[in-house]
Design a protein around this motif. Structure first.
Motif, PDB file in Angstrom:
ATOM      1  N   ASN A 151       0.638  -1.116  -0.090  1.00 26.69           N
ATOM      2  CA  ASN A 151       0.082   0.085   0.069  1.00 26.69           C
ATOM      3  C   ASN A 151       1.044   1.029  -0.038  1.00 26.69           C
ATOM      4  O   ASN A 151       0.218   2.420  -0.234  1.00 26.69           O
ATOM      5  CB  ASN A 151      -0.875   0.098   1.168  1.00 26.69           C
ATOM      6  N   THR A 152       2.122   1.195   0.369  1.00 25.04           N
ATOM      7  CA  THR A 152       3.074   2.213   0.292  1.00 25.04           C
ATOM      8  C   THR A 152       2.562   3.536   0.989  1.00 25.04           C
ATOM      9  O   THR A 152       2.160   4.438   0.311  1.00 25.04           O
ATOM     10  CB  THR A 152       3.460   2.340  -1.144  1.00 25.04           C
ATOM     11  N   PRO A 153       2.276   3.663   2.167  1.00 28.29           N
ATOM     12  CA  PRO A 153       1.907   4.962   2.972  1.00 28.29           C
ATOM     13  C   PRO A 153       2.924   5.920   2.705  1.00 28.29           C
ATOM     14  O   PRO A 153       4.330   5.694   2.460  1.00 28.29           O
ATOM     15  CB  PRO A 153       1.715   4.445   4.407  1.00 28.29           C
ATOM     16  N   ASP A 154       2.532   7.294   2.886  1.00 24.93           N
ATOM     17  CA  ASP A 154       3.665   8.196   2.935  1.00 24.93           C
ATOM     18  C   ASP A 154       4.468   8.368   4.143  1.00 24.93           C
ATOM     19  O   ASP A 154       5.334   8.796   3.943  1.00 24.93           O
ATOM     20  CB  ASP A 154       2.956   9.666   2.682  1.00 24.93           C
ATOM     21  N   ILE A 155       3.612   7.786   5.288  1.00 22.46           N
ATOM     22  CA  ILE A 155       4.409   8.166   6.780  1.00 22.46           C
ATOM     23  C   ILE A 155       3.920   6.798   7.590  1.00 22.46           C
ATOM     24  O   ILE A 155       2.834   6.462   7.245  1.00 22.46           O
ATOM     25  CB  ILE A 155       3.984   9.420   7.518  1.00 22.46           C
ATOM     26  N   ILE A 156       4.685   6.339   8.336  1.00 22.16           N
ATOM     27  CA  ILE A 156       4.515   5.172   9.387  1.00 22.16           C
ATOM     28  C   ILE A 156       4.608   5.758  10.688  1.00 22.16           C
ATOM     29  O   ILE A 156       5.655   6.204  11.057  1.00 22.16           O
ATOM     30  CB  ILE A 156       5.265   4.025   9.021  1.00 22.16           C
ATOM     31  N   LEU A 157       3.371   5.771  11.375  1.00 16.61           N
ATOM     32  CA  LEU A 157       3.483   5.796  12.896  1.00 16.61           C
ATOM     33  C   LEU A 157       3.797   4.519  13.312  1.00 16.61           C
ATOM     34  O   LEU A 157       2.775   3.534  13.311  1.00 16.61           O
ATOM     35  CB  LEU A 157       2.246   6.275  13.587  1.00 16.61           C
ATOM     36  N   LEU A 158       4.939   4.539  13.983  1.00 10.15           N
ATOM     37  CA  LEU A 158       5.385   3.178  14.545  1.00 10.15           C
ATOM     38  C   LEU A 158       5.861   3.038  16.018  1.00 10.15           C
ATOM     39  O   LEU A 158       6.525   3.767  16.524  1.00 10.15           O
ATOM     40  CB  LEU A 158       6.823   2.840  13.604  1.00 10.15           C
ATOM     41  N   ASP A 159       5.123   2.268  16.668  1.00 10.41           N
ATOM     42  CA  ASP A 159       5.475   1.959  18.389  1.00 10.41           C
ATOM     43  C   ASP A 159       6.781   1.306  18.085  1.00 10.41           C
ATOM     44  O   ASP A 159       6.879   0.138  17.893  1.00 10.41           O
ATOM     45  CB  ASP A 159       4.127   1.175  18.777  1.00 10.41           C
ATOM     46  N   ILE A 160       7.504   1.922  18.908  1.00 14.30           N
ATOM     47  CA  ILE A 160       9.068   1.150  19.266  1.00 14.30           C
ATOM     48  C   ILE A 160       8.924  -0.251  19.787  1.00 14.30           C
ATOM     49  O   ILE A 160       9.422  -1.258  19.447  1.00 14.30           O
ATOM     50  CB  ILE A 160       9.919   2.181  19.992  1.00 14.30           C
TER      51      ILE A 160
END
Length: 244
Positions: free
Chosen positions: A48-57
């Motif tokens: 899906n290639t998002p523009d940004i990833i919000l990622l929990d460490i």
């Protein structure tokens, strides 16, 4: 047309993830998905290639957020914003090596989250308009293109390319056997690829003209993939078909 960034949320607490999703929607962003495991994030990022990833460490499972980011970055340069409740120095230094755009500390509110994302979106917008230079993900030679994949440049012959599909600042090059996601606009690809082999048929598609399987009124087909024909490109396409 207003640019609406697409954001993937990777968070194993579904209550927090749902809250983030609502906040992002209220702020005018598009959420491409919510996943709870690193493995799922890697698959989603490729498809899906998002523009940004919000990622929990601190993801649970075999891959934590840092390892997930490293894996995603082997095939696509997608900006990462880390979500973390753990602010210890060791974790911070490990995370820094993946070049994240921002850190957002839990618990966070709509304002702090929105500001962090807005800064990254501004960077993306500047890159799109040329104020910053993106890394070069491809090089074109006489009969082939070299594409960046897993840290090295791999050869792909023009004859093996079926079509190229754009999604904002990313392009997916689809060949007979493989697919490559590149950090590039379709316009940049169009300017470098030879016109004798490739033709733009839609705002989101360039095709290898020799690979056409069928031509219909509003679309063409390549390898059973229906590809729309843009009105402004139709006349040029028909002229090329008559020349084949």
């Amino acid at each position: 047309m207003k640019y609406t960034p697409r954001i993937l949320i990777v968070e194993d607490d579904m209550i927090i993830a749902a809250n983030i999703s609502l906040q992002l929607t209220d702020l005018g962003y598009e959420v491409t998905g919510i996943v709870s495991r690193g493995e799922e994030a890697i698959i989603h990022a490729k498809g899906n290639t998002p523009d940004i990833i919000l990622l929990d460490i601190n993801l649970k499972g075999d891959l934590d957020g840092i390892e997930t980011a490293k894996s995603i970055q082997t095939s696509a340069d997608i900006p990462i914003i880390y979500l973390t409740a753990n602010s210890d120095e060791v974790t911070f230094e490990k995370a820094k090596k993946t070049r994240p755009r921002a850190f957002v500390t839990k618990p966070f509110n709509k304002v702090s989250l929105g500001r962090s994302i807005a800064l990254v979106v501004e960077q993306l917008s500047n890159t799109e308009h040329g104020t910053n230079r993106q890394r070069n993900d491809f090089e074109v030679l006489a009969d082939r293109i070299f594409v960046r994949h897993k840290g090295k440049m791999e050869k792909l012959l023009f004859a093996d390319i079926l079509y190229i599909e754009a999604d904002r600042n990313y392009c997916t090059v689809v060949s007979v056997a493989r697919q490559f996601v590149l950090t590039s606009t379709l316009k940049a690809m169009e300017e470098k690829l030879p016109g004798i082999d490739f033709l733009r048929v839609h705002r989101s598609f360039i095709v290898n003209i020799s690979k056409l399987d069928a031509v219909a009124e509003g679309h063409i087909e390549i390898g059973r993939k229906p590809i729309p024909i843009g009105k402004s490109y139709k006349e040029q396409l028909l002229r090329r078909i008559h020349m084949i």
